[in-house]
Design a protein around this motif. Structure first.
Motif, PDB file in Angstrom:
ATOM      1  N   VAL A  94       0.854  -1.224  -0.075  1.00 26.13           N
ATOM      2  CA  VAL A  94       0.069   0.144  -0.017  1.00 26.13           C
ATOM      3  C   VAL A  94       0.777   1.261  -0.011  1.00 26.13           C
ATOM      4  O   VAL A  94       1.815   1.339   0.580  1.00 26.13           O
ATOM      5  N   THR A  95       0.566   2.205  -0.852  1.00 28.14           N
ATOM      6  CA  THR A  95       1.540   3.524  -0.957  1.00 28.14           C
ATOM      7  C   THR A  95       0.698   4.553  -0.159  1.00 28.14           C
ATOM      8  O   THR A  95      -0.540   5.045  -0.316  1.00 28.14           O
ATOM      9  N   GLY A  96       1.489   5.092   0.727  1.00 27.11           N
ATOM     10  CA  GLY A  96       1.166   6.434   1.373  1.00 27.11           C
ATOM     11  C   GLY A  96       0.426   6.123   2.619  1.00 27.11           C
ATOM     12  O   GLY A  96      -0.130   4.794   2.909  1.00 27.11           O
ATOM     13  N   TRP A  97       0.936   6.856   3.688  1.00 27.08           N
ATOM     14  CA  TRP A  97       0.286   6.615   5.193  1.00 27.08           C
ATOM     15  C   TRP A  97      -1.066   6.482   5.214  1.00 27.08           C
ATOM     16  O   TRP A  97      -1.674   5.726   6.094  1.00 27.08           O
ATOM     17  N   ARG A  98      -1.730   7.457   4.411  1.00 26.19           N
ATOM     18  CA  ARG A  98      -3.260   7.468   4.734  1.00 26.19           C
ATOM     19  C   ARG A  98      -3.706   6.073   4.075  1.00 26.19           C
ATOM     20  O   ARG A  98      -4.852   5.612   4.824  1.00 26.19           O
ATOM     21  N   ALA A  99      -3.517   5.740   2.956  1.00 29.55           N
ATOM     22  CA  ALA A  99      -3.951   4.420   2.464  1.00 29.55           C
ATOM     23  C   ALA A  99      -3.627   3.201   3.364  1.00 29.55           C
ATOM     24  O   ALA A  99      -4.540   2.206   3.471  1.00 29.55           O
ATOM     25  N   ALA A 105      -7.215  -0.226   9.271  1.00 28.32           N
ATOM     26  CA  ALA A 105      -8.604   0.064   9.914  1.00 28.32           C
ATOM     27  C   ALA A 105      -9.604  -1.094   9.508  1.00 28.32           C
ATOM     28  O   ALA A 105     -10.385  -1.680  10.045  1.00 28.32           O
ATOM     29  N   ARG A 106      -9.450  -1.346   7.822  1.00 29.59           N
ATOM     30  CA  ARG A 106     -10.342  -2.307   7.195  1.00 29.59           C
ATOM     31  C   ARG A 106      -9.928  -3.483   7.783  1.00 29.59           C
ATOM     32  O   ARG A 106     -11.007  -4.380   8.030  1.00 29.59           O
ATOM     33  N   GLN A 107      -8.889  -4.161   7.835  1.00 28.25           N
ATOM     34  CA  GLN A 107      -8.527  -5.528   8.132  1.00 28.25           C
ATOM     35  C   GLN A 107      -8.799  -5.726   9.790  1.00 28.25           C
ATOM     36  O   GLN A 107      -9.235  -6.544  10.034  1.00 28.25           O
ATOM     37  N   LEU A 108      -8.828  -4.719  10.712  1.00 29.25           N
ATOM     38  CA  LEU A 108      -9.020  -4.726  11.952  1.00 29.25           C
ATOM     39  C   LEU A 108     -10.509  -4.973  11.955  1.00 29.25           C
ATOM     40  O   LEU A 108     -10.885  -5.725  12.882  1.00 29.25           O
ATOM     41  N   PRO A 136      -0.450  -2.898  16.048  1.00 29.27           N
ATOM     42  CA  PRO A 136      -0.168  -1.648  16.253  1.00 29.27           C
ATOM     43  C   PRO A 136       1.315  -1.391  15.786  1.00 29.27           C
ATOM     44  O   PRO A 136       1.763  -0.372  15.052  1.00 29.27           O
ATOM     45  N   GLU A 137       2.079  -2.440  15.856  1.00 32.87           N
ATOM     46  CA  GLU A 137       3.548  -2.155  15.130  1.00 32.87           C
ATOM     47  C   GLU A 137       3.602  -1.884  13.531  1.00 32.87           C
ATOM     48  O   GLU A 137       4.230  -1.025  13.226  1.00 32.87           O
ATOM     49  N   SER A 138       2.702  -2.497  12.943  1.00 33.29           N
ATOM     50  CA  SER A 138       2.550  -2.708  11.646  1.00 33.29           C
ATOM     51  C   SER A 138       1.997  -1.236  11.367  1.00 33.29           C
ATOM     52  O   SER A 138       2.347  -0.628  10.294  1.00 33.29           O
ATOM     53  N   ALA A 139       0.872  -0.753  12.188  1.00 29.47           N
ATOM     54  CA  ALA A 139       0.230   0.376  11.978  1.00 29.47           C
ATOM     55  C   ALA A 139       1.045   1.750  11.918  1.00 29.47           C
ATOM     56  O   ALA A 139       1.278   2.634  11.314  1.00 29.47           O
ATOM     57  N   LEU A 140       1.943   1.401  13.204  1.00 29.46           N
ATOM     58  CA  LEU A 140       2.970   2.604  13.189  1.00 29.46           C
ATOM     59  C   LEU A 140       3.976   2.861  12.274  1.00 29.46           C
ATOM     60  O   LEU A 140       4.462   3.834  11.865  1.00 29.46           O
ATOM     61  N   GLY A 141       4.242   1.717  11.480  1.00 31.15           N
ATOM     62  CA  GLY A 141       5.166   1.668  10.252  1.00 31.15           C
ATOM     63  C   GLY A 141       4.459   2.429   9.066  1.00 31.15           C
ATOM     64  O   GLY A 141       5.328   3.106   8.338  1.00 31.15           O
ATOM     65  N   ALA A 142       3.152   2.806   9.115  1.00 27.82           N
ATOM     66  CA  ALA A 142       2.741   3.464   8.172  1.00 27.82           C
ATOM     67  C   ALA A 142       2.945   5.013   8.523  1.00 27.82           C
ATOM     68  O   ALA A 142       3.126   5.892   7.544  1.00 27.82           O
ATOM     69  N   ARG A 151       5.390   9.641  20.178  1.00 27.39           N
ATOM     70  CA  ARG A 151       4.214   9.604  21.049  1.00 27.39           C
ATOM     71  C   ARG A 151       2.945   9.977  20.400  1.00 27.39           C
ATOM     72  O   ARG A 151       1.921   9.411  20.433  1.00 27.39           O
ATOM     73  N   GLU A 152       3.192  10.840  19.318  1.00 28.76           N
ATOM     74  CA  GLU A 152       1.948  11.432  18.331  1.00 28.76           C
ATOM     75  C   GLU A 152       1.605  10.224  17.337  1.00 28.76           C
ATOM     76  O   GLU A 152       0.270  10.101  17.226  1.00 28.76           O
ATOM     77  N   ARG A 153       2.496   9.379  16.998  1.00 26.08           N
ATOM     78  CA  ARG A 153       2.047   8.032  16.089  1.00 26.08           C
ATOM     79  C   ARG A 153       1.279   7.366  16.847  1.00 26.08           C
ATOM     80  O   ARG A 153       0.312   6.705  16.430  1.00 26.08           O
ATOM     81  N   LEU A 154       1.802   6.961  18.019  1.00 28.27           N
ATOM     82  CA  LEU A 154       1.095   5.945  18.869  1.00 28.27           C
ATOM     83  C   LEU A 154      -0.363   6.427  19.316  1.00 28.27           C
ATOM     84  O   LEU A 154      -1.196   5.797  19.244  1.00 28.27           O
ATOM     85  N   ASP A 155      -0.448   7.808  19.229  1.00 26.26           N
ATOM     86  CA  ASP A 155      -1.685   8.626  19.646  1.00 26.26           C
ATOM     87  C   ASP A 155      -2.836   8.343  18.430  1.00 26.26           C
ATOM     88  O   ASP A 155      -3.904   8.163  18.646  1.00 26.26           O
ATOM     89  N   VAL A 156      -2.095   8.385  17.118  1.00 25.65           N
ATOM     90  CA  VAL A 156      -2.984   8.283  15.969  1.00 25.65           C
ATOM     91  C   VAL A 156      -3.457   6.855  15.949  1.00 25.65           C
ATOM     92  O   VAL A 156      -4.673   6.760  15.571  1.00 25.65           O
TER      93      VAL A 156
END
Length: 240
Positions: A94-99, A105-108, A136-142, A151-156
């Motif tokens: 997937v390309t881009g942090w938003r995607a 979110a879709r897979q969760l 969350p480790e995978s999501a943080l990579g985005a 800290r802000e990334r974890l909040d997101v």
């Protein structure tokens, strides 16, 4: 802060650090098999149907035999979670942090739809297993390439996950008037008959496609995040 004994025991179990008991006969099954059996019970009959006795019966063993593997129901639920969450999402294609966050979110949401009991047991102060931790480790990579702090990334990630959790119940059949549970046809008829009293719900019920609950909220969250990232990048670029 002193280490809680039960939490330490939970960690040892989930992370493979607990040594199997050397007493008694050779083990006839393992924790993974117990977890799969318990997940099947919860998926079919709800979490309230899960008990040491029920799971033992499903496996064809005695309740006491299970205690060689899990100390109590809390540990049973913990291994159920670890079995049910499955592998973390692979966001590499997937390309881009938003995607990437949208795919996360879709897979969760998909996992929680397969196992509707999961959101209620994955909250609070608890020890997570390696498979659940990998989500969350995978999501943080985005967000690794963004100017946000750690800290802000974890909040997101917390915000996105909690949004999926908050809208999960509304997307589960039978929990709201606009989903496809057994009461939906009755509620649909009642709303249409009483549209003068409940015009907004009646209109929403008639026009909201199934499976879209929470999509708008996620877009709003990511729109705001996009602006925050752009603002932070501008501020960083302006610094000498």
């Amino acid at each position: 802060m002193p280490v809680n004994g039960s939490q330490k025991a939970m960690a040892d179990l989930l992370w493979g650090l607990r040594k199997p008991s050397s007493r008694g006969p050779r083990p006839a099954f393992d924790v993974d098999r117990i977890a799969r059996a318990a997940v099947a019970v919860a998926d079919a009959d709800g979490l309230e149907a899960v008990s040491m006795q029920r799971v033992a019966a499903e496996l064809g063993f005695t309740k006491m035999a299970l205690y060689r593997y899990v100390n109590d129901k809390a540990e049973l639920v913990a291994v159920m979670i670890e079995a049910a969450v499955g592998a973390p999402p692979d966001l590499s294609g997937v390309t881009g942090w938003r995607a990437e966050l949208e795919e996360y979110a879709r897979q969760l949401s998909a996992v929680w739809r397969r196992h509707p009991w999961l959101p209620s047991v994955t909250t609070g102060d608890r020890v997570m297993g390696p498979r659940e931790t990998a989500w969350p480790e995978s999501a943080l990579g985005a967000l690794a390439g963004t100017p946000l702090t750690e800290r802000e990334r974890l909040d997101v990630i917390t915000l996105v996950s909690n949004h999926v959790r908050a809208t999960h119940a509304a997307a589960t059949p039978g929990t709201q008037t606009w989903t496809d549970g057994a009461a939906a046809p009755i509620m649909r008829d009642l709303l249409l008959r009483n549209a003068d009293r409940f015009p907004l719900l009646a209109g929403n019920h008639a026009t909201t496609p199934a499976g879209t609950v929470g999509d708008f909220g996620l877009r709003v969250i990511l729109d705001g995040l996009e602006q925050a990232i752009a603002r932070r990048a501008t501020e960083d670029a302006a610094r000498p």
